[in-house]
Motif scaffolding. Sequence first.
Motif, mmCIF file in Angstrom:
data_model
loop_
_atom_site.group_PDB
_atom_site.id
_atom_site.type_symbol
_atom_site.label_atom_id
_atom_site.label_comp_id
_atom_site.label_asym_id
_atom_site.label_seq_id
_atom_site.Cartn_x
_atom_site.Cartn_y
_atom_site.Cartn_z
ATOM 1 N N VAL A 184 47.798 -67.994 -4.968
ATOM 2 C CA VAL A 184 47.518 -67.160 -6.130
ATOM 3 C C VAL A 184 46.019 -66.956 -6.306
ATOM 4 O O VAL A 184 45.551 -65.837 -6.556
ATOM 5 N N ILE A 185 45.256 -68.023 -6.152
ATOM 6 C CA ILE A 185 43.798 -67.906 -6.281
ATOM 7 C C ILE A 185 43.227 -67.006 -5.182
ATOM 8 O O ILE A 185 42.362 -66.164 -5.442
ATOM 9 N N ALA A 186 43.721 -67.179 -3.960
ATOM 10 C CA ALA A 186 43.230 -66.362 -2.853
ATOM 11 C C ALA A 186 43.495 -64.881 -3.089
ATOM 12 O O ALA A 186 42.652 -64.033 -2.771
ATOM 13 N N LEU A 187 44.640 -64.562 -3.665
ATOM 14 C CA LEU A 187 44.965 -63.168 -3.946
ATOM 15 C C LEU A 187 44.197 -62.623 -5.148
ATOM 16 O O LEU A 187 43.979 -61.418 -5.262
ATOM 17 N N SER A 188 43.790 -63.513 -6.047
ATOM 18 C CA SER A 188 43.175 -63.071 -7.302
ATOM 19 C C SER A 188 41.716 -62.673 -7.165
ATOM 20 O O SER A 188 41.222 -61.859 -7.961
#
Length: 313
Positions: A184-188
């Motif tokens: 999720v962090i990588a996509l955000s």
Amino acid sequence: MLFFIAKRIASGVVLLAAISLVAFSLLFAGGDDVARRILGPTAPQATVETKASQLGLDRPLWDQYVDWLSHAVTGDLGISWFTGEHVSTSIGSRIAVTLSIIVGATVITAVAAVLLGVTAALRRGWIDRAVQAISFLGFAVPGFLVALALVVVFAINLGWFKPTGYIPLADSPVKWASTVTLPVIALSIAGIAGVAQQVRSSVIDALERDYVRTLRSRGLSMNRVVFKHVLRNAGGPALSVLALQFIGLLGGAVIIEQIFAIPGLGQVAVSSTTKGDTPLVMGLVLATAIIVVVVNLLIDLLQAWLNPKVRLS
């Protein structure tokens, strides 16, 4: 308002039909190779032709598309040519995994972008420059590099999260969170960069309007003016960018799921596209298109709520 919703739904249906027809046409060219890949390189040509006939690949493109569409509207997306599994089952078991990551990334993007954008617009100075620098880095650094860095630092070196795999929410909420946090962090990261810049620009533009000076002259605090009035007027463009980011995350999730070995739509999309599994690919295209149409409809409704003039468009 009902006419506005009906018009948006009708345009979404037309878009779904157009996307499905284009995708089906692009896949049609590789039909003969699919029969060969299913049977293997040593299969006789006569057997390959028989298999292609069984799959309907010898029929005209329009007949194949109409047949697929007539079943798709009833919920029957066919059976995978390679696994024998129903397409709806293959997609249904994975779409929740992908959506949990994408929705989580969208929520984080929205919250972080609003906080950064509003702070940069109000404080200006070095804070504004810092936010713009962060946004630039978010645009410049590829998502897969961010994902790899997160795995190395927080999963391998620190051991805070699982580096790969996925645990369903129903099995253990805590372990589920440990498997989706890094994806999720990588996509955000990239999403925050884009939306924060839009929020910053929209808020700065709104702060220069006459109604803001009027509200301030009546004694309202800046925080109340910003969060009750300015954000509502500046929300339209930011919502549009957020919708585009959500759609972009559908593509980005393919790479992220491969890096973190998450059994979402990304894995099945890569596998089915490589093999030329037309029923499964078409099911994925339709599912993705439906998600895009629903997201656009929700964004249109939010914008109509924020700005009634949108309902007239």
